[in-house]
Design a protein around this motif. Structure first.
Motif, PDB file in Angstrom:
ATOM      1  N   VAL A  35      59.195   8.916 -10.890  1.00  0.00           N
ATOM      2  CA  VAL A  35      60.288   9.268  -9.974  1.00  0.00           C
ATOM      3  C   VAL A  35      59.731   9.764  -8.648  1.00  0.00           C
ATOM      4  O   VAL A  35      60.231   9.396  -7.572  1.00  0.00           O
ATOM      5  CB  VAL A  35      61.223  10.313 -10.626  1.00  0.00           C
ATOM      6  N   ILE A  36      58.694  10.570  -8.687  1.00  0.00           N
ATOM      7  CA  ILE A  36      58.076  11.053  -7.453  1.00  0.00           C
ATOM      8  C   ILE A  36      57.501   9.880  -6.665  1.00  0.00           C
ATOM      9  O   ILE A  36      57.637   9.801  -5.446  1.00  0.00           O
ATOM     10  CB  ILE A  36      56.996  12.108  -7.760  1.00  0.00           C
ATOM     11  N   ALA A  37      56.864   8.944  -7.366  1.00  0.00           N
ATOM     12  CA  ALA A  37      56.306   7.771  -6.683  1.00  0.00           C
ATOM     13  C   ALA A  37      57.414   6.921  -6.069  1.00  0.00           C
ATOM     14  O   ALA A  37      57.242   6.360  -4.975  1.00  0.00           O
ATOM     15  CB  ALA A  37      55.476   6.946  -7.660  1.00  0.00           C
ATOM     16  N   LEU A  38      58.554   6.816  -6.747  1.00  0.00           N
ATOM     17  CA  LEU A  38      59.690   6.086  -6.165  1.00  0.00           C
ATOM     18  C   LEU A  38      60.205   6.785  -4.905  1.00  0.00           C
ATOM     19  O   LEU A  38      60.578   6.129  -3.931  1.00  0.00           O
ATOM     20  CB  LEU A  38      60.809   5.942  -7.187  1.00  0.00           C
ATOM     21  N   GLY A  72      67.980   9.252  -2.541  1.00  0.00           N
ATOM     22  CA  GLY A  72      66.688   9.679  -3.060  1.00  0.00           C
ATOM     23  C   GLY A  72      66.724  11.102  -3.580  1.00  0.00           C
ATOM     24  O   GLY A  72      66.201  11.404  -4.658  1.00  0.00           O
ATOM     25  N   PHE A  73      67.358  11.991  -2.828  1.00  0.00           N
ATOM     26  CA  PHE A  73      67.452  13.386  -3.258  1.00  0.00           C
ATOM     27  C   PHE A  73      68.289  13.516  -4.530  1.00  0.00           C
ATOM     28  O   PHE A  73      67.868  14.164  -5.494  1.00  0.00           O
ATOM     29  CB  PHE A  73      68.050  14.235  -2.138  1.00  0.00           C
ATOM     30  N   ILE A  74      69.458  12.896  -4.536  1.00  0.00           N
ATOM     31  CA  ILE A  74      70.335  13.004  -5.713  1.00  0.00           C
ATOM     32  C   ILE A  74      69.678  12.367  -6.926  1.00  0.00           C
ATOM     33  O   ILE A  74      69.752  12.903  -8.042  1.00  0.00           O
ATOM     34  CB  ILE A  74      71.710  12.376  -5.412  1.00  0.00           C
ATOM     35  N   GLY A  75      69.009  11.247  -6.755  1.00  0.00           N
ATOM     36  CA  GLY A  75      68.322  10.597  -7.869  1.00  0.00           C
ATOM     37  C   GLY A  75      67.213  11.459  -8.439  1.00  0.00           C
ATOM     38  O   GLY A  75      67.070  11.580  -9.663  1.00  0.00           O
ATOM     39  N   SER A  76      66.427  12.073  -7.586  1.00  0.00           N
ATOM     40  CA  SER A  76      65.338  12.932  -8.059  1.00  0.00           C
ATOM     41  C   SER A  76      65.865  14.143  -8.812  1.00  0.00           C
ATOM     42  O   SER A  76      65.341  14.504  -9.869  1.00  0.00           O
ATOM     43  CB  SER A  76      64.493  13.406  -6.882  1.00  0.00           C
ATOM     44  N   VAL A  77      66.884  14.763  -8.255  1.00  0.00           N
ATOM     45  CA  VAL A  77      67.457  15.943  -8.922  1.00  0.00           C
ATOM     46  C   VAL A  77      68.071  15.555 -10.265  1.00  0.00           C
ATOM     47  O   VAL A  77      67.903  16.261 -11.265  1.00  0.00           O
ATOM     48  CB  VAL A  77      68.503  16.617  -8.005  1.00  0.00           C
ATOM     49  N   THR A  78      68.748  14.429 -10.320  1.00  0.00           N
ATOM     50  CA  THR A  78      69.372  13.981 -11.566  1.00  0.00           C
ATOM     51  C   THR A  78      68.331  13.718 -12.646  1.00  0.00           C
ATOM     52  O   THR A  78      68.484  14.158 -13.796  1.00  0.00           O
ATOM     53  CB  THR A  78      70.202  12.708 -11.315  1.00  0.00           C
ATOM     54  N   THR A  84      64.475  17.902 -17.918  1.00  0.00           N
ATOM     55  CA  THR A  84      64.436  19.318 -18.284  1.00  0.00           C
ATOM     56  C   THR A  84      65.376  19.599 -19.453  1.00  0.00           C
ATOM     57  O   THR A  84      65.003  20.304 -20.390  1.00  0.00           O
ATOM     58  CB  THR A  84      64.831  20.193 -17.082  1.00  0.00           C
ATOM     59  N   ASP A  85      66.587  19.068 -19.412  1.00  0.00           N
ATOM     60  CA  ASP A  85      67.537  19.256 -20.512  1.00  0.00           C
ATOM     61  C   ASP A  85      67.040  18.617 -21.792  1.00  0.00           C
ATOM     62  O   ASP A  85      67.229  19.148 -22.877  1.00  0.00           O
ATOM     63  CB  ASP A  85      68.909  18.691 -20.154  1.00  0.00           C
ATOM     64  N   ARG A  86      66.371  17.495 -21.675  1.00  0.00           N
ATOM     65  CA  ARG A  86      65.871  16.779 -22.849  1.00  0.00           C
ATOM     66  C   ARG A  86      64.715  17.540 -23.504  1.00  0.00           C
ATOM     67  O   ARG A  86      64.586  17.550 -24.718  1.00  0.00           O
ATOM     68  CB  ARG A  86      65.410  15.399 -22.431  1.00  0.00           C
ATOM     69  N   ARG A  87      63.868  18.203 -22.698  1.00  0.00           N
ATOM     70  CA  ARG A  87      62.750  18.963 -23.251  1.00  0.00           C
ATOM     71  C   ARG A  87      63.218  20.250 -23.913  1.00  0.00           C
ATOM     72  O   ARG A  87      62.595  20.721 -24.842  1.00  0.00           O
ATOM     73  CB  ARG A  87      61.754  19.299 -22.139  1.00  0.00           C
TER      74      ARG A  87
END
Length: 89
Positions: A35-38, A72-78, A84-87
């Motif tokens: 995601v960071i690379a995207l 890009g911002f909304i995608g990264s935050v999502t 985080t929720d999955r972990r």
């Protein structure tokens, strides 16, 4: 002349950075690194469009750049919230 040379140098550096970002997208290893690379690739594309606008003296790409920043911002935050929720589960 100087602007054209600077644009070519910037374009070559952006192309090298884009290739490195694509390699990071392909290799991973985690979803967060992809995601960071995207996001980096999206920023590179926006920078290339800004160079085009400076060279050709127009503002045609500004709406796309604004939308790309928001997406890009909304995608990264999502994705980061999802991971985080999955972990935590």
């Amino acid at each position: 002349m100087i602007l054209t040379t600077a644009a070519w140098v910037s374009g070559l550096l952006l192309a090298a950075a884009a290739m490195m970002a694509i390699v990071r997208i392909a290799r991973g290893p985690s979803i967060l690194e992809r995601v960071i690379a995207l996001d980096v690739l999206l920023a590179i594309i926006m920078a290339a469009l800004c160079i085009d606008m400076a060279l050709n003296h127009h503002l045609n790409h500004v709406p796309f750049i604004a939308v790309a920043c928001v997406v890009g911002f909304i995608g990264s935050v999502t994705v980061s919230r999802y991971v985080t929720d999955r972990r935590n589960s």
